[in-house]
Write a protein that holds these residues in place. Structure first.
Motif, PDB file in Angstrom:
ATOM      1  N   LYS A   1      64.387 -25.369 -29.572  1.00  0.00           N
ATOM      2  CA  LYS A   1      64.706 -24.463 -30.717  1.00  0.00           C
ATOM      3  C   LYS A   1      63.517 -23.865 -31.280  1.00  0.00           C
ATOM      4  CE  LYS A   1      68.827 -27.243 -31.902  1.00  0.00           C
ATOM      5  NZ  LYS A   1      69.255 -28.151 -32.867  1.00  0.00           N
ATOM      6  N   GLN A   2      62.554 -24.529 -31.160  1.00  0.00           N
ATOM      7  CA  GLN A   2      61.266 -23.809 -31.737  1.00  0.00           C
ATOM      8  C   GLN A   2      60.840 -22.509 -31.030  1.00  0.00           C
ATOM      9  OE1 GLN A   2      57.655 -26.166 -31.457  1.00  0.00           O
ATOM     10  NE2 GLN A   2      56.322 -24.910 -32.181  1.00  0.00           N
ATOM     11  N   VAL A   3      60.461 -21.481 -31.663  1.00  0.00           N
ATOM     12  CA  VAL A   3      60.305 -20.308 -30.934  1.00  0.00           C
ATOM     13  C   VAL A   3      59.036 -19.762 -31.527  1.00  0.00           C
ATOM     14  CG1 VAL A   3      60.916 -17.836 -30.258  1.00  0.00           C
ATOM     15  CG2 VAL A   3      62.722 -19.742 -30.363  1.00  0.00           C
ATOM     16  N   GLU A   4      57.986 -19.319 -30.771  1.00  0.00           N
ATOM     17  CA  GLU A   4      56.746 -18.800 -31.386  1.00  0.00           C
ATOM     18  C   GLU A   4      56.947 -17.361 -31.520  1.00  0.00           C
ATOM     19  OE1 GLU A   4      54.564 -20.116 -32.723  1.00  0.00           O
ATOM     20  OE2 GLU A   4      54.438 -22.359 -31.989  1.00  0.00           O
ATOM     21  N   SER A   5      56.510 -16.698 -32.888  1.00  0.00           N
ATOM     22  CA  SER A   5      57.146 -15.317 -33.021  1.00  0.00           C
ATOM     23  C   SER A   5      55.822 -14.622 -33.769  1.00  0.00           C
ATOM     24  CB  SER A   5      58.225 -14.944 -33.547  1.00  0.00           C
ATOM     25  OG  SER A   5      58.396 -15.517 -34.832  1.00  0.00           O
ATOM     26  N   CYS A   6      55.842 -13.342 -33.721  1.00  0.00           N
ATOM     27  CA  CYS A   6      54.759 -12.774 -34.291  1.00  0.00           C
ATOM     28  C   CYS A   6      55.316 -11.220 -34.881  1.00  0.00           C
ATOM     29  CB  CYS A   6      53.375 -12.478 -33.607  1.00  0.00           C
ATOM     30  SG  CYS A   6      53.441 -11.435 -32.221  1.00  0.00           S
ATOM     31  N   ARG A   7      54.482 -10.656 -35.674  1.00  0.00           N
ATOM     32  CA  ARG A   7      55.045  -9.273 -35.970  1.00  0.00           C
ATOM     33  C   ARG A   7      54.511  -8.171 -34.994  1.00  0.00           C
ATOM     34  NH1 ARG A   7      58.392 -11.934 -37.382  1.00  0.00           N
ATOM     35  NH2 ARG A   7      59.219 -12.228 -39.697  1.00  0.00           N
ATOM     36  N   GLU A   8      55.074  -7.056 -34.979  1.00  0.00           N
ATOM     37  CA  GLU A   8      54.362  -5.856 -34.218  1.00  0.00           C
ATOM     38  C   GLU A   8      53.006  -5.595 -34.431  1.00  0.00           C
ATOM     39  OE1 GLU A   8      56.932  -2.537 -32.870  1.00  0.00           O
ATOM     40  OE2 GLU A   8      58.439  -3.478 -34.108  1.00  0.00           O
ATOM     41  N   ASP A   9      52.634  -5.530 -35.874  1.00  0.00           N
ATOM     42  CA  ASP A   9      51.335  -5.478 -36.374  1.00  0.00           C
ATOM     43  C   ASP A   9      50.301  -6.620 -36.135  1.00  0.00           C
ATOM     44  OD1 ASP A   9      52.203  -7.011 -38.194  1.00  0.00           O
ATOM     45  OD2 ASP A   9      51.833  -5.770 -40.050  1.00  0.00           O
ATOM     46  N   ALA A  10      50.769  -7.949 -35.552  1.00  0.00           N
ATOM     47  CA  ALA A  10      49.921  -8.924 -35.452  1.00  0.00           C
ATOM     48  C   ALA A  10      48.821  -8.373 -34.351  1.00  0.00           C
ATOM     49  CB  ALA A  10      50.403 -10.143 -34.841  1.00  0.00           C
ATOM     50  N   LEU A  11      47.552  -9.112 -34.413  1.00  0.00           N
ATOM     51  CA  LEU A  11      46.650  -8.723 -33.599  1.00  0.00           C
ATOM     52  C   LEU A  11      46.588  -9.308 -32.276  1.00  0.00           C
ATOM     53  CD1 LEU A  11      43.235  -8.213 -35.842  1.00  0.00           C
ATOM     54  CD2 LEU A  11      44.620  -6.625 -35.103  1.00  0.00           C
ATOM     55  N   LEU A  12      46.329  -8.894 -31.283  1.00  0.00           N
ATOM     56  CA  LEU A  12      46.438  -9.465 -29.950  1.00  0.00           C
ATOM     57  C   LEU A  12      45.708 -10.936 -30.114  1.00  0.00           C
ATOM     58  CD1 LEU A  12      47.794  -9.650 -27.200  1.00  0.00           C
ATOM     59  CD2 LEU A  12      45.768  -8.253 -26.153  1.00  0.00           C
ATOM     60  N   GLU A  13      44.528 -10.902 -30.654  1.00  0.00           N
ATOM     61  CA  GLU A  13      43.468 -12.181 -30.940  1.00  0.00           C
ATOM     62  C   GLU A  13      44.438 -13.304 -31.242  1.00  0.00           C
ATOM     63  OE1 GLU A  13      39.480 -13.399 -32.657  1.00  0.00           O
ATOM     64  OE2 GLU A  13      40.276 -11.692 -33.527  1.00  0.00           O
ATOM     65  N   SER A  14      45.243 -12.921 -32.396  1.00  0.00           N
ATOM     66  CA  SER A  14      46.007 -14.184 -32.960  1.00  0.00           C
ATOM     67  C   SER A  14      47.086 -14.500 -31.958  1.00  0.00           C
ATOM     68  CB  SER A  14      46.457 -13.636 -34.353  1.00  0.00           C
ATOM     69  OG  SER A  14      47.612 -12.914 -34.083  1.00  0.00           O
ATOM     70  N   VAL A  15      47.710 -13.574 -31.366  1.00  0.00           N
ATOM     71  CA  VAL A  15      48.722 -14.155 -30.213  1.00  0.00           C
ATOM     72  C   VAL A  15      48.108 -15.146 -29.219  1.00  0.00           C
ATOM     73  CG1 VAL A  15      50.184 -13.109 -28.352  1.00  0.00           C
ATOM     74  CG2 VAL A  15      50.115 -11.930 -30.391  1.00  0.00           C
ATOM     75  N   VAL A  16      46.927 -14.704 -28.820  1.00  0.00           N
ATOM     76  CA  VAL A  16      45.972 -15.559 -27.746  1.00  0.00           C
ATOM     77  C   VAL A  16      46.184 -16.841 -28.414  1.00  0.00           C
ATOM     78  CG1 VAL A  16      44.067 -16.099 -26.395  1.00  0.00           C
ATOM     79  CG2 VAL A  16      45.017 -13.762 -26.647  1.00  0.00           C
ATOM     80  N   GLU A  17      45.705 -16.870 -29.584  1.00  0.00           N
ATOM     81  CA  GLU A  17      45.506 -18.222 -30.234  1.00  0.00           C
ATOM     82  C   GLU A  17      46.683 -19.050 -30.510  1.00  0.00           C
ATOM     83  OE1 GLU A  17      43.744 -17.067 -34.117  1.00  0.00           O
ATOM     84  OE2 GLU A  17      41.750 -16.914 -33.287  1.00  0.00           O
ATOM     85  N   ILE A  18      47.595 -18.691 -30.721  1.00  0.00           N
ATOM     86  CA  ILE A  18      49.197 -19.095 -30.841  1.00  0.00           C
ATOM     87  C   ILE A  18      49.651 -19.638 -29.713  1.00  0.00           C
ATOM     88  CG2 ILE A  18      51.456 -18.842 -31.424  1.00  0.00           C
ATOM     89  CD1 ILE A  18      50.863 -16.680 -33.397  1.00  0.00           C
TER      90      ILE A  18
END
Length: 296
Positions: A166-183
């Motif tokens: 049920k837990q889904v990690e998500s981000c918005r289109e304007d999120a930086l790739l750096e933060s995606v890697v961290e997540i």
């Protein structure tokens, strides 16, 4: 064959393992490792030397971390590998191997012949799911067997929402790739959903997407929307697990995002890991089906 508590009972690692192995030398580069990961569509590669016990393993997560740390692509893989790898034997119960993977929160085990310490294969969640699907697809009561519709109606089938995460990690289109890697590094998820303000899926970024950005000298400051893959592979909450597994196998996917109904927000994600943890196919008839298939 003895009927046990689940479909894997009585099966050995050798029944599901893959014998193809890609081995890197310790001084091979990260760039070389990425090329092999993409070419052979695997999530990790063993590191070692010929005729010797493997030294370590390099996964997409390790490579993602190397990029985040600013390491050049020429860095030897021995600098980022995890050591030692975890092993199992070819005659070890498949249930036991799955328990080891789950307990250690890992995606695969490497298979060693106990007498010689020779590495003969690898076992990962997709291999286990593929074996389970083999029994499902040959089952008289399977949903794709049109000749047994009456019997199918009496079978209790697992639905996607019963085993999904049920837990889904998500981000918005304007999120930086750096933060995606961290997540992704912190959560150990294989992909992150790119969604709008209503959590409706717009795209997805996998670890494969990220290591390709690394290899192509992309910058960590780019936005998620510029590298996300579309469309997002979806299924419905009430879809049979067998249907979801078939979709992942045929489309060579590791996960499907789950929605309650069309045009609704994502409520979960079902992966090959979830399907393997079920230790069955799509319904409670799976053990009897396996016995029949094994006898043929």
């Amino acid at each position: 064959m003895k009927v046990g508590k689940d479909t894997l009972t009585g099966l050995k690692v050798r029944h599901a393992m893959r014998s193809q192995l890609i081995v890197l030398e310790p001084d091979d580069s990260i760039d070389c490792c990425i090329q092999y990961l993409i070419k052979y569509k695997v999530n990790a590669i063993i590191v070692g030397k010929d005729s010797e016990k493997p030294l370590g393993v390099v996964s997409k997560t390790d490579i993602m971390g190397a990029w985040y740390a600013g390491l050049p692509l020429s860095t030897p893989v021995e600098m980022i590998m995890n050591s030692p790898p975890l092993f199992c034997g070819p005659d070890e119960p498949l249930d036991s191997a799955l328990d080891t993977m789950k307990a250690n929160k890992i995606y695969r085990l490497y298979v060693l012949e106990q007498e010689s310490d020779k590495m003969v294969g690898a076992i990962a969640y997709p291999d286990i799911v593929g074996l389970l699907y083999h029994y499902c697809s040959n089952c008289d009561q399977g949903i794709f067997n049109k000749s047994k519709e009456t019997a199918q109606d009496r079978v209790k089938r697992y639905k996607a929402n019963e085993i999904m995460t049920k837990q889904v990690e998500s981000c918005r289109e304007d999120a930086l790739l750096e933060s995606v890697v961290e997540i992704l590094s912190a959560s150990r998820f294989g992909a992150i959903l790119v969604s709008d303000d209503q959590n409706y899926p717009k795209g997805v970024i996998s670890k494969t997407d990220i290591i390709l950005c690394y290899r192509h000298a992309q910058d960590l400051s780019v936005t998620a929307g510029t590298i996300m893959s579309t469309p997002v592979a979806l299924c419905y909450e009430k879809d049979p697990v067998e249907s979801a597994i078939k979709s992942m196998i045929l489309k060579d996917l590791h996960r499907l995002f789950v929605i309650p109904e069309k045009h609704q927000a994502v409520s979960g994600v079902i992966s090959l890991t979830d399907a393997a943890a079920l230790r069955s196919g799509s319904c409670h008839a799976c053990i009897s089906s396996r016995i029949r298939v094994d006898k043929n």
